[in-house]
Write a protein that holds these residues in place. Structure first.
Motif, short mmCIF file in Angstrom:
data_model
loop_
_atom_site.label_atom_id
_atom_site.label_comp_id
_atom_site.label_asym_id
_atom_site.label_seq_id
_atom_site.Cartn_x
_atom_site.Cartn_y
_atom_site.Cartn_z
N GLY A 156 0.70 -1.01 0.23
CA GLY A 156 0.20 -0.06 -0.18
C GLY A 156 0.83 0.93 0.30
O GLY A 156 0.56 2.45 -1.09
N MET A 157 1.73 0.57 0.70
CA MET A 157 2.30 2.39 0.90
C MET A 157 3.14 2.76 -0.23
O MET A 157 3.61 4.02 -1.22
CB MET A 157 3.91 2.93 1.95
N ILE A 158 3.97 1.54 -1.03
CA ILE A 158 4.66 1.42 -2.34
C ILE A 158 3.53 2.04 -3.44
O ILE A 158 4.03 2.76 -4.07
CB ILE A 158 4.77 -0.04 -2.80
N GLU A 159 2.66 1.58 -3.63
CA GLU A 159 1.05 2.29 -4.10
C GLU A 159 0.83 3.84 -3.94
O GLU A 159 0.96 4.21 -4.74
CB GLU A 159 -0.42 0.93 -4.74
N PHE A 160 0.76 3.88 -3.00
CA PHE A 160 0.49 5.29 -2.28
C PHE A 160 1.11 6.52 -3.27
O PHE A 160 1.20 7.38 -3.56
CB PHE A 160 -0.07 5.61 -1.07
N THR A 161 2.17 6.29 -2.51
CA THR A 161 3.46 7.21 -3.63
C THR A 161 4.01 7.12 -4.66
O THR A 161 4.10 7.57 -5.49
CB THR A 161 5.37 6.22 -2.98
N ARG A 162 4.08 5.48 -5.54
CA ARG A 162 3.65 5.53 -7.19
C ARG A 162 2.42 6.71 -7.57
O ARG A 162 2.94 7.42 -8.18
CB ARG A 162 3.55 4.36 -7.64
N ARG A 163 1.72 7.10 -6.79
CA ARG A 163 0.75 7.38 -7.49
C ARG A 163 0.25 8.75 -6.99
O ARG A 163 0.22 9.58 -7.75
CB ARG A 163 -0.89 6.59 -7.02
N PHE A 164 0.75 9.57 -5.78
CA PHE A 164 1.14 10.79 -5.48
C PHE A 164 2.07 11.07 -4.82
O PHE A 164 2.57 12.61 -4.88
CB PHE A 164 -0.21 10.68 -4.53
N GLY A 165 3.45 10.13 -5.10
CA GLY A 165 4.51 10.94 -4.64
C GLY A 165 5.30 12.15 -5.12
O GLY A 165 6.33 12.70 -5.53
N ASP A 166 5.28 12.80 -6.59
CA ASP A 166 5.63 13.59 -7.55
C ASP A 166 4.39 15.07 -7.55
O ASP A 166 4.58 15.63 -7.04
CB ASP A 166 5.91 12.98 -9.22
N ARG A 167 3.44 14.81 -5.77
CA ARG A 167 2.46 16.04 -5.82
C ARG A 167 2.29 16.43 -4.56
O ARG A 167 2.44 17.75 -4.08
CB ARG A 167 0.42 15.77 -5.71
#
Length: 438
Positions: free
Chosen positions: A296-307
């Protein structure tokens, strides 16, 4: 060499009225260093353990065993050593306790001792602690940007709402003074709004307003209203920061929002938080998924880490090894630094350096059980950590740390403030501009 003459611990009391450990380090030339261990209510399962006595006395929170660690094996191992050898002293402490979470000596005993050694070395050098830290670790000192709680929640407010911290940051401010002034306006605007609704019910553990809301999202809506009432435009000078503390209500990829009487899986949790990022000027989010939800942490970072800034707290527990693992996994892009979470200054600095090398954000943090000790104000400044999380804008154990930053600002100069940081949710601004044009 400036040798350590004595090390002794005493019982003092934290902001929740529980006993905690204070340590005095006295050098052979009479110089004194002193520090106090904080204590957390929301704790990662992999962080250093406070050694408590158990039983009925003092609600089981007595610290006689921890004091025995300080006054016995720790003192015996460190007396006579050079106080300037922080790494050597911390290593000696670690060699006394081979347990992974410092349950033998107690993390409360080790952190108070390690910090007191740092204070003694700074006092011996005739330098303020922030300067000693900067010189010792080769850092450029920088007064940090505060992250300040407006509404408490989670373990800090009887779990009245599920989300633990609703906070603001003022990355558009030019000085630390300006942050304090704007935060004052937002904080009391939030109190006025709650009073007008008949919902003002005192303050939580860290000084934020006690949350009387029907949903978690109502707290976000109220926070935006408070920013506007204070005369600021949400998402410009002032942004929102959240500590979800998802491990407190999530396990094995299932999240239970008690306030709203609903369960979610990891994907639904990510979608809900993503919707909040679209709808509110949230620039930083801490522990959005549970410490056991690596995917979940990896997916959350993938989706929103550039924002937005995504901080690991319970997920990383100030561990350099866990930070390195998260860097490889591309999970998180920032780390919370809590010295008592890992147990010694040297370990905390190692974690800070690992994150900084990767270009991550580094946020030095207090705990919910705090004292008049202002070490973290100096540590954040000396390391050039650029962000500091202390709690709210009320209660003296919080304000002593903010006020210490103001004194440091006088010494360093206003130009030392970490202004103009790229802490903004640019997507939120674009989405709102689009809505207005339609």
């Amino acid at each position: 060499m400036t040798a350590i003459k004595s090390i002794s611990g005493r019982r003092v009391w934290d902001s929740r009225g529980h006993p905690t450990v204070e340590v005095d380090v006295i050098l052979k030339n009479g110089t004194l260093g002193r520090a106090i261990a904080p204590a957390g209510a929301s704790r990662g399962t992999r962080e250093a353990i406070d050694l408590r006595d158990g039983g009925d006395r003092l609600q089981g929170k007595g610290i006689d065993k921890a004091l025995a660690s300080v006054n016995g094996p720790i003192a015996s191992a460190l007396v006579g050593r050079d106080v300037n050898d922080q790494l050597g002293a911390d290593t000696a402490i670690l060699e006394l306790d081979p347990s992974p979470l410092k349950e033998t000596l107690g993390g409360n005993a080790t952190v108070a001792t390690s910090l007191a050694l740092l204070h003694a070395a700074a006092a011996n050098a005739g330098a303020p602690l922030w300067k000693h830290v900067a010189d010792k670790y080769g850092c450029t000192p920088s007064l940090p940007l505060p992250e300040i709680q407006i509404f408490g929640g989670g373990a800090h407010a009887g779990r009245r709402v599920d989300i633990q911290d609703f906070m603001i940051m003022v990355p558009g401010a030019k000085t630390f003074d300006e942050v304090m002034e704007i935060t004052n306006e937002v904080y009391f605007a939030a109190g006025d709004i709650m009073a007008s609704r008949g919902n003002l019910a005192g303050v939580a553990d860290e000084g934020g307003w006690w949350p009387v809301f029907k949903s978690n999202e109502e707290a976000l809506e109220t926070l935006v209203q408070a920013i506007e009432k204070a005369g600021e435009k949400p998402g410009e000078n002032v942004v929102i920061s959240l500590d979800i503390a998802a491990s407190e209500f999530g396990k094995d990829g299932t999240y239970r929002l008690a306030l709203e009487d609903r369960d979610m899986d990891s994907g639904q949790m990510i979608d809900m938080l993503g919707g909040w990022l679209d709808a509110y000027p949230i620039a930083s989010i801490e522990d959005p998924l549970g410490e056991d939800d690596k995917a979940g942490m990896i997916e959350f970072t993938r989706r929103f880490g550039d924002r937005v800034q995504i901080i690991g707290d319970d997920y990383l527990v100030t561990s350099a090894a866990l930070v390195e693992e998260a860097i490889a996994d591309q999970a998180c892009n920032a780390v919370l630094i809590k010295v008592n979470q890992i147990g010694t200054i040297s370990e905390a600095v190692d974690t800070f350096r690992a994150a900084q090398k990767a270009g991550w954000g580094t946020i030095v943090s207090a705990r919910s059980g705090e004292t008049e000790d202002a070490s973290i104000s100096h540590l954040s400044t000396g390391l050039g950590g650029r962000q500091l999380k202390v709690g709210s804008f009320q209660r003296s154990e919080r304000m002593v740390k903010w006020n210490e930053c103001l004194r440091i600002q006088d010494a360093l100069g206003q130009g030392s403030f970490a202004a103009g940081q790229s802490l903004a949710n640019t997507w939120w601004g674009k989405a709102n501009d689009k809505d207005k044009s339609e």
